[in-house]
Design a protein around this motif. Structure first.
Motif, PDB file in Angstrom:
ATOM      1  N   LYS A   2     111.705 105.731 -33.557  1.00 25.71           N
ATOM      2  CA  LYS A   2     111.255 106.739 -32.604  1.00 25.71           C
ATOM      3  C   LYS A   2     110.808 106.104 -31.292  1.00 25.71           C
ATOM      4  O   LYS A   2     111.063 106.651 -30.216  1.00 25.71           O
ATOM      5  CB  LYS A   2     110.132 107.590 -33.202  1.00 25.71           C
ATOM      6  CG  LYS A   2     110.619 108.576 -34.224  1.00 25.71           C
ATOM      7  CD  LYS A   2     109.486 109.449 -34.698  1.00 25.71           C
ATOM      8  CE  LYS A   2     110.011 110.443 -35.730  1.00 25.71           C
ATOM      9  NZ  LYS A   2     108.975 111.366 -36.172  1.00 25.71           N
ATOM     10  N   GLN A   3     110.127 104.955 -31.354  1.00 25.75           N
ATOM     11  CA  GLN A   3     109.687 104.270 -30.143  1.00 25.75           C
ATOM     12  C   GLN A   3     110.894 103.803 -29.327  1.00 25.75           C
ATOM     13  O   GLN A   3     110.891 103.901 -28.110  1.00 25.75           O
ATOM     14  CB  GLN A   3     108.794 103.075 -30.480  1.00 25.75           C
ATOM     15  CG  GLN A   3     107.352 103.452 -30.736  1.00 25.75           C
ATOM     16  CD  GLN A   3     106.697 103.938 -29.459  1.00 25.75           C
ATOM     17  OE1 GLN A   3     107.006 105.017 -28.953  1.00 25.75           O
ATOM     18  NE2 GLN A   3     105.769 103.154 -28.945  1.00 25.75           N
ATOM     19  N   ARG A   6     112.427 106.759 -27.674  1.00 30.69           N
ATOM     20  CA  ARG A   6     111.559 107.192 -26.565  1.00 30.69           C
ATOM     21  C   ARG A   6     111.739 106.292 -25.343  1.00 30.69           C
ATOM     22  O   ARG A   6     111.868 106.759 -24.215  1.00 30.69           O
ATOM     23  CB  ARG A   6     110.105 107.183 -27.031  1.00 30.69           C
ATOM     24  CG  ARG A   6     109.133 107.777 -26.050  1.00 30.69           C
ATOM     25  CD  ARG A   6     107.718 107.784 -26.677  1.00 30.69           C
ATOM     26  NE  ARG A   6     106.754 108.540 -25.956  1.00 30.69           N
ATOM     27  CZ  ARG A   6     106.270 108.222 -24.753  1.00 30.69           C
ATOM     28  NH1 ARG A   6     106.680 107.156 -24.147  1.00 30.69           N
ATOM     29  NH2 ARG A   6     105.362 108.979 -24.166  1.00 30.69           N
ATOM     30  N   ARG A   7     111.773 104.959 -25.565  1.00 30.31           N
ATOM     31  CA  ARG A   7     111.975 104.015 -24.466  1.00 30.31           C
ATOM     32  C   ARG A   7     113.336 104.236 -23.808  1.00 30.31           C
ATOM     33  O   ARG A   7     113.453 104.214 -22.587  1.00 30.31           O
ATOM     34  CB  ARG A   7     111.855 102.574 -24.962  1.00 30.31           C
ATOM     35  CG  ARG A   7     110.423 102.088 -25.084  1.00 30.31           C
ATOM     36  CD  ARG A   7     110.341 100.584 -25.270  1.00 30.31           C
ATOM     37  NE  ARG A   7     111.097 100.096 -26.408  1.00 30.31           N
ATOM     38  CZ  ARG A   7     110.630 100.025 -27.651  1.00 30.31           C
ATOM     39  NH1 ARG A   7     109.403 100.421 -27.919  1.00 30.31           N
ATOM     40  NH2 ARG A   7     111.384  99.558 -28.614  1.00 30.31           N
ATOM     41  N   TYR A   9     115.107 107.012 -23.799  1.00 33.94           N
ATOM     42  CA  TYR A   9     115.069 108.293 -23.094  1.00 33.94           C
ATOM     43  C   TYR A   9     114.419 108.115 -21.718  1.00 33.94           C
ATOM     44  O   TYR A   9     114.928 108.582 -20.701  1.00 33.94           O
ATOM     45  CB  TYR A   9     114.319 109.337 -23.920  1.00 33.94           C
ATOM     46  CG  TYR A   9     114.308 110.699 -23.278  1.00 33.94           C
ATOM     47  CD1 TYR A   9     115.320 111.611 -23.545  1.00 33.94           C
ATOM     48  CD2 TYR A   9     113.298 111.063 -22.387  1.00 33.94           C
ATOM     49  CE1 TYR A   9     115.326 112.864 -22.941  1.00 33.94           C
ATOM     50  CE2 TYR A   9     113.300 112.311 -21.781  1.00 33.94           C
ATOM     51  CZ  TYR A   9     114.308 113.202 -22.061  1.00 33.94           C
ATOM     52  OH  TYR A   9     114.319 114.431 -21.451  1.00 33.94           O
ATOM     53  N   TRP A 112     119.345 113.886 -29.415  1.00 33.25           N
ATOM     54  CA  TRP A 112     117.949 113.661 -29.037  1.00 33.25           C
ATOM     55  C   TRP A 112     117.761 113.573 -27.524  1.00 33.25           C
ATOM     56  O   TRP A 112     116.651 113.691 -27.027  1.00 33.25           O
ATOM     57  CB  TRP A 112     117.372 112.416 -29.714  1.00 33.25           C
ATOM     58  CG  TRP A 112     118.148 111.140 -29.489  1.00 33.25           C
ATOM     59  CD1 TRP A 112     119.078 110.597 -30.324  1.00 33.25           C
ATOM     60  CD2 TRP A 112     118.048 110.260 -28.361  1.00 33.25           C
ATOM     61  NE1 TRP A 112     119.573 109.433 -29.785  1.00 33.25           N
ATOM     62  CE2 TRP A 112     118.952 109.203 -28.577  1.00 33.25           C
ATOM     63  CE3 TRP A 112     117.292 110.268 -27.195  1.00 33.25           C
ATOM     64  CZ2 TRP A 112     119.122 108.154 -27.679  1.00 33.25           C
ATOM     65  CZ3 TRP A 112     117.464 109.227 -26.287  1.00 33.25           C
ATOM     66  CH2 TRP A 112     118.364 108.193 -26.526  1.00 33.25           C
TER      67      TRP A 112
END
Length: 177
Positions: A2-3, A6-7, A9, A112
């Protein structure tokens, strides 16, 4: 994981060049789906689109700038809420062709990365739950008149009938936003 997502994105939302280098694919007539590699002048064009409110590009044919513009539209739809983008082309077919390039690119992105929900997806418009939309129309004196736009693309302007009237209507609305 997930991290990392997120990075990625955040990096993609901050940098359209990174986004396109990593995620852009195009349909090649002989080789099928291939990775889109940016030339230096295309990268410069992307930087100009991002940095300047008004861009006019005088170029020769087959330089890939319509594709770059379509991919830039896809980036804005994906990462910028409340975008209101109008694409005007010389014909309805030209406008739909431009929008199809945007759609093909969006369809190949990871889920995502996309806005939460697609509200409209037809031959002439895409609209997302983040408030962003793009419409594609053929040139006419009334094209864009009365719209509140954040981006106006006149594709193949040399062939657009009534380009000056369109600019006077839609361009002034664009300047107000």
């Amino acid at each position: 994981i997930k991290q990392a997502i997120r990075r990625e994105y955040i990096k993609s939302s901050d940098d359209p060049i990174h986004f396109l280098r990593k995620y852009a694919t195009i349909q090649h007539p002989q080789r099928g789906k291939i990775k889109f590699n940016l030339y230096d002048f295309q990268e410069k064009s992307l930087q100009d689109l991002r940095q300047h409110d008004y861009n006019i590009v005088l170029k020769s044919r087959q330089m890939g700038l319509s594709v770059i513009s379509a991919l830039y539209v896809a980036w804005r739809l994906t990462f910028c809420p409340d975008e209101r983008i109008l694409v005007v082309a010389d014909s309805g077919n030209g406008a739909v062709r431009f929008l199809n390039t945007v759609k093909q690119f969006l369809d190949r992105l990871p889920d995502w990365m996309l806005p939460e929900e697609t509200l409209i997806n037809n031959t002439k418009q895409i609209s997302f739950s983040n408030g962003s939309w793009v419409k594609a129309v053929a040139s006419s004196k009334q094209a864009g008149r009365g719209e509140s736009l954040t981006c106006l693309i006149l594709d193949e302007t040399a062939f657009i009938e009534h380009a000056q009237d369109i600019w006077m209507g839609a361009g002034l609305a664009l300047a107000a936003t």
